[in-house]
Design an enzyme around this catalytic site. Sequence first.
Site, PDB file in Angstrom:
ATOM      1  N   ASN A 202       0.853  -1.185   0.000  1.00 52.21           N
ATOM      2  CA  ASN A 202       0.000   0.000   0.000  1.00 52.21           C
ATOM      3  C   ASN A 202       0.890   1.237   0.000  1.00 52.21           C
ATOM      4  O   ASN A 202       1.327   1.717   1.052  1.00 52.21           O
ATOM      5  CB  ASN A 202      -0.920  -0.012   1.225  1.00 52.21           C
ATOM      6  CG  ASN A 202      -1.975  -1.091   1.133  1.00 52.21           C
ATOM      7  OD1 ASN A 202      -2.941  -0.971   0.385  1.00 52.21           O
ATOM      8  ND2 ASN A 202      -1.775  -2.173   1.887  1.00 52.21           N
ATOM      9  N   GLU A 203       1.171   1.713  -1.184  1.00 55.32           N
ATOM     10  CA  GLU A 203       2.105   2.817  -1.373  1.00 55.32           C
ATOM     11  C   GLU A 203       1.455   4.160  -1.015  1.00 55.32           C
ATOM     12  O   GLU A 203       0.230   4.237  -0.820  1.00 55.32           O
ATOM     13  CB  GLU A 203       2.576   2.845  -2.834  1.00 55.32           C
ATOM     14  CG  GLU A 203       3.337   1.610  -3.273  1.00 55.32           C
ATOM     15  CD  GLU A 203       4.765   1.536  -2.743  1.00 55.32           C
ATOM     16  OE1 GLU A 203       5.075   2.251  -1.763  1.00 55.32           O
ATOM     17  OE2 GLU A 203       5.562   0.761  -3.309  1.00 55.32           O
ATOM     18  N   PRO A 204       2.267   5.228  -0.897  1.00 56.26           N
ATOM     19  CA  PRO A 204       1.701   6.557  -0.633  1.00 56.26           C
ATOM     20  C   PRO A 204       0.562   6.877  -1.591  1.00 56.26           C
ATOM     21  O   PRO A 204       0.648   6.622  -2.795  1.00 56.26           O
ATOM     22  CB  PRO A 204       2.906   7.477  -0.863  1.00 56.26           C
ATOM     23  CG  PRO A 204       4.082   6.651  -0.475  1.00 56.26           C
ATOM     24  CD  PRO A 204       3.748   5.262  -0.944  1.00 56.26           C
TER      25      PRO A 204
ATOM     26  N   THR B 212      10.330   2.059  -3.676  1.00 55.89           N
ATOM     27  CA  THR B 212      10.147   0.651  -3.356  1.00 55.89           C
ATOM     28  C   THR B 212      10.894  -0.227  -4.350  1.00 55.89           C
ATOM     29  O   THR B 212      11.537  -1.218  -3.980  1.00 55.89           O
ATOM     30  CB  THR B 212       8.650   0.294  -3.359  1.00 55.89           C
ATOM     31  OG1 THR B 212       7.987   1.085  -2.373  1.00 55.89           O
ATOM     32  CG2 THR B 212       8.424  -1.179  -3.071  1.00 55.89           C
TER      33      THR B 212
END
Length: 644
Positions: A176-178, A195
């Site tokens: 769950n990235e920014p 990442t």
Amino acid sequence: MKTTLLSKKSFDISYKPVGQFEETRFEKIHNVIFDSSSQASIIVAQEIAELIRKKQQQNLPCVLGLATGSSPIRVYEELVRMHKEEQLSFSNVITFNLDEYLPMEKDNRQSYWYFMHENLFNHVDIPSENINIPDGTLLGDDIIPYCLNYEQKIKDVGGLDFQLLGIGRTGHVGFNEPGSHYNSGTRVITLDHITRVDAAPAFLGIDNVPRRAITMGISTVHNARRIVLLGWGQNKADIIKKTVEGEISSEVPATYLQKHHNCTFVLDNGAGSKLTRNKTPWLVDESCEWNEILTAKAVLWLSITLNKSILSLTDKDYNDNGMSGLLAQQDSYDLNIKMFNSLQHTITGWPGGKPKADDTSRPERAQPEKKRVIIFSPHPDDDVISMGGTFDRLIEQGHDVHVAYQTSGNIAVTDTEALKFAEVLDNVNSSKKSKDLISAITTKTESGIDTLEVRKLKGSIRRGESFAATRYLGLPDTNVHFLDLPFYETGTIKKNNLTQDDVALMIDIIKKVKPHQIYAAGDLADPHGTHSVCLDAVFAALNDLKNEKFMEDCWVWLYRGAWHEWDIHEIEMAVPMSPTQVLKKRNAIFCHQSQKDGVMFQGDDTREFWMRAEERNKNTAEKYRKLGLAEYAAIEGFVRHRYI
């Protein structure tokens, strides 16, 4: 003794973690800090085991959400041990993994399917039908229904009883990235560039890292009845502070965990080092115990924060910044003088000790004038990267200097670099061996492991570069030692555990040299833990040798520089460098050509090692100047390790 990590309300203080158990006014997530990640991992594994057994007694399934990456490996090792030695059964366990790269075949060594089976599932009695890992082989229209079904399967078994998490440098949990929404569910996501940079070493280059992944969503994770997030190492300290003390924001997805009713961050000292209660405890509680170390830390922090020299700090400066309790013990003038003199005494141009000088206030002994020295270097370039100026100074001042490279460093050589050398070998002296090397390199699959011969070639490249650097500094070849510690020689990023075979090699070289000084890498933030294991090897050898007569005269100095630098209050020996020495150090690092221009294991700093080391050395010198001391071009810092 009870040994299970429960909620923050029932956490057993007999675990003796560092720091306090209840959140300070700065902290918004319950967290506990342990002396070591190994100790903490065992505690977490015990909590999981207790949950499994409790569910078995109730004749219920135990539903675990599991993470991958380096952080949970020790937890899985302990669970496997308990299965084999304590009859912990996984027959009632149902698992759901957080994520998987897309596209990704199961048999690819970089797949999370491979990781989980290698580290846990192949070694316990969990039914294969109870294992759920996102499918990285899906294409097109199959993906969305699959993600919805993954969510439904979790709900159908009653939801997650326990979710184990790590945390990425972007603040991601799972993938769950920014920008991820609080209500997000299992879905496909595009990976953040940072990442992918962090994953690049495992994939032998960022071009090989998938751009997408399937991940459980924030909402999926948040619905777990219990969440434990693992954070190890100083390289996680910044994001841990943002997550625990910052505002909830989609830009740092882990901050959503502040809303969870039963979440604990389990940290080691490095990961928790920048939390306010550890970095600046006087801002949390003015009545803190003012020992010598905390006093030094506070005074230097105050000077740097206010951009004032130590000797110009006033009573008001102390009182305005939570240090009134310190002033109750001594006035600011005496405190300033004492701290200034203490810092000044760390500076020396004689790292091996200044001959025929009063060494009362010097960091090193004057005698013996010519010392036998061992510099332990985890990889074949850490010596010049982290202490190249001091290395040069020790040789110039006539000490008997030896450098011992603890590992071959072969996995840090790219296939492209190795192919170049293999082709040169084939052009100079074509043979079956040279052609076999070329074939092994060019036909290696994406998930393949280097053959033994290719690993030897890559190790030879690192050796040649090491000799180039040490010769440049004027060190005889006879004083260069390659230990090739066995724990490293797996051909993969994952290393074996340290054994007595590794320690024996360390003991042999120390007995041979009988050093008055040992320098070792205390820089533990490298991405794959080699520095940490190498330092453990040093400490294990010292422990075995501590009763030897020659060890009574041996001092151990720890260096940093490749990943982080010592804080000023920690430095016990500061070795200044002239502009000429800065350039000489740079040239010595340049001898390691295979590690320039896109080094494989950069960690969270995209600059080349010579650039980051040079800037850190210059920053250390600048901090000394701003504190009111002399101005130098650069400074290398060392901390003494007292092993006896």
